[in-house]
Enzyme design. Structure first.
Site, mmCIF file in Angstrom:
data_model
loop_
_atom_site.group_PDB
_atom_site.id
_atom_site.type_symbol
_atom_site.label_atom_id
_atom_site.label_comp_id
_atom_site.label_asym_id
_atom_site.label_seq_id
_atom_site.Cartn_x
_atom_site.Cartn_y
_atom_site.Cartn_z
ATOM 1 N N THR A 198 0.806 -0.988 0.035
ATOM 2 C CA THR A 198 0.129 0.032 -0.014
ATOM 3 C C THR A 198 0.946 1.236 -0.027
ATOM 4 O O THR A 198 1.780 1.228 0.592
ATOM 5 C CB THR A 198 -1.109 -0.055 1.246
ATOM 6 O OG1 THR A 198 -1.684 -1.108 1.114
ATOM 7 C CG2 THR A 198 -1.671 1.451 1.655
ATOM 8 N N GLY A 228 -10.756 -1.798 3.435
ATOM 9 C CA GLY A 228 -9.973 -1.639 4.336
ATOM 10 C C GLY A 228 -10.163 -0.428 4.806
ATOM 11 O O GLY A 228 -10.974 0.618 4.565
ATOM 12 N N ASP A 229 -8.823 0.014 5.530
ATOM 13 C CA ASP A 229 -8.880 1.229 6.282
ATOM 14 C C ASP A 229 -8.482 2.404 5.525
ATOM 15 O O ASP A 229 -8.567 3.599 5.722
ATOM 16 C CB ASP A 229 -7.913 1.014 7.530
ATOM 17 C CG ASP A 229 -6.485 0.954 7.002
ATOM 18 O OD1 ASP A 229 -6.281 -0.152 6.166
ATOM 19 O OD2 ASP A 229 -5.459 1.638 7.383
ATOM 20 N N THR A 249 -0.676 1.882 6.922
ATOM 21 C CA THR A 249 -0.557 0.587 6.234
ATOM 22 C C THR A 249 -0.734 -0.662 6.980
ATOM 23 O O THR A 249 0.063 -0.693 8.296
ATOM 24 C CB THR A 249 0.517 0.679 5.114
ATOM 25 O OG1 THR A 249 0.489 -0.549 4.488
ATOM 26 C CG2 THR A 249 1.899 0.814 5.974
ATOM 27 N N GLY A 250 -1.217 -1.658 6.669
ATOM 28 C CA GLY A 250 -1.344 -2.823 7.545
ATOM 29 C C GLY A 250 -2.761 -3.552 7.399
ATOM 30 O O GLY A 250 -3.260 -3.241 6.515
HETATM 31 N N1 ASP Z 1 -4.385 -1.562 4.814
HETATM 32 C C1 ASP Z 1 -4.653 -1.907 3.675
HETATM 33 C C2 ASP Z 1 -6.127 -2.662 3.682
HETATM 34 O O1 ASP Z 1 -6.108 -3.344 4.775
HETATM 35 C C3 ASP Z 1 -3.536 -2.991 3.313
HETATM 36 C C4 ASP Z 1 -2.212 -2.587 3.622
HETATM 37 O O2 ASP Z 1 -1.898 -1.473 3.944
HETATM 38 O O3 ASP Z 1 -1.300 -3.281 3.089
HETATM 39 O O4 ASP Z 1 -6.602 -2.959 2.838
#
Ligand code: ASP
Length: 331
Positions: A198, A228-229, A249-250
């Site tokens: 991301t 997602g977030d 990110t996560g």
């Molecule tokens: N946060 C992003 C999601 O959950 C994914 C990521 O940041 O890798 O869609």
């Protein structure tokens, strides 16, 4: 005459003190299982060069007095177009082999914000989010509606296939095979099998304005229109000139439940907590207590840059006015 010069002096000192004496910019390209063992030397060089080029684009804009919004959008577009990252072209795939982009942007000057989710035809999803912010009466558009709006705003549209890489198809294939073999057990999508990438960027310009933005393909193998977030204001992205700008990110589900980006801003606003401590509390307490994995980048109104993550690595780059650019991937 004396009164006039005194007035001029007061006006000048006021406008100088109201101005920031520099700028700050920080960007990320995702957090996850990023270790020297996991990333070949050639891949490390490729990421290093992409992060460095993206940072240089943003820095050049801020150096010539451009806005934080211009800098952040330019950086994100560059990363969306780079297939190394899970955003724009090269995004991860949904359970049914499709792309589904999420993106958001927020201005700290007036708390104006825009976001899109579940789009698969807007060439640069961050442009879609920015158009929602600037030209619609809404904050968050999704799916066909977001695409229809983007078309009306004359944004560049592409067929969904443009975004899909063979390497992502192979990756999904492998995951689906393992999913079947292990009777439903799925590896941790962030830490267990390394599908990071991301992208996000936060900047403070010389007028003291903060902008934060995030763009992603979400999580590999996502189902049922999962969002997602990243496109959620307050979870994956937030900006307020009085406090800070944040991009996350996560593992999005945990970032949504905590309301990570707004929690960081609130600690500064209501508890007078320094940015570093606010970020540390949210990652090491709020997120860790739920066993959520990921990282954040943030800048406060004084231009302080903070980066923290609880994964083995995070692609990141940052620079302050008058200082050298910094690029890092590992812990
Ligand atoms: N946060 C992003 C999601 O959950 C994914 C990521 O940041 O890798 O869609």
């Amino acid at each position: 005459m004396k009164i006039l010069s005194l007035l001029l002096f007061i006006t000048l000192s006021f406008s100088l003190s109201a101005q920031n004496d520099g700028f700050s910019i920080v960007l990320h390209g995702g957090a996850g299982y990023i270790t020297p063992e996991n990333l070949s030397e050639s891949k490390q060089i490729a990421y290093q060069s992409s992060l460095s080029n993206a940072l240089a684009l943003g820095t050049q804009i801020l150096e010539r007095g451009g806005t934080s919004e211009e800098a952040v959008i330019t950086v994100i577009i560059f990363l969306e177009n780079d297939t190394l990252f899970n955003a724009g072209r090269g995004a991860v795939l949904t359970h049914d082999n499709k792309v589904s982009h999420d993106a958001s942007i927020m201005n700290g000057s007036d708390l104006n914000a825009g976001a899109i989710a579940g789009s698969s035809r807007i060439k640069n999803p961050i442009r879609g989010a920015a158009a929602v912010k600037d030209f619609s009466e809404h904050v968050f558009l999704s799916g066909n509606g977001a695409e229809e709006f983007a078309e009306l705003q004359s944004l560049e549209m592409v067929p969904p296939d443009y975004f899909i890489l063979q390497s992502r198809l192979d990756q999904l294939d492998k995951i689906l095979k393992n999913e079947n073999k292990s009777s439903g057990y799925i590896l941790d999508p962030i830490v267990g099998n390394g599908k990071f990438g991301t992208v996000g960027c936060v900047a403070l310009d010389t007028d003291g304005n903060i902008t934060a933005a995030t763009s992603t393909g979400g999580m590999m193998n996502k189902k049922y229109g999962r969002i997602g977030d990243s496109p959620m204001i307050g979870a994956g992205t937030y900006a307020n000139n009085k406090t800070c700008g944040v991009s996350c990110t996560g593992h999005g589900e945990y970032f949504i439940r905590v309301g990570v980006a707004k929690e960081i801003s609130d600690q500064i606003q209501f508890g007078q907590v320094p940015l570093k401590d606010a970020v540390h509390y949210t990652i090491s307490e709020s997120l860790n207590n739920l066993n959520g994995k990921g990282g954040v980048i943030a800048i406060d109104s004084l231009g302080e840059i903070v980066i923290e993550f609880n994964t083995p690595g995070m692609f990141r780059a940052w620079q302050k006015a008058g200082e050298e650019p910094q690029i890092q991937m590992f812990k």
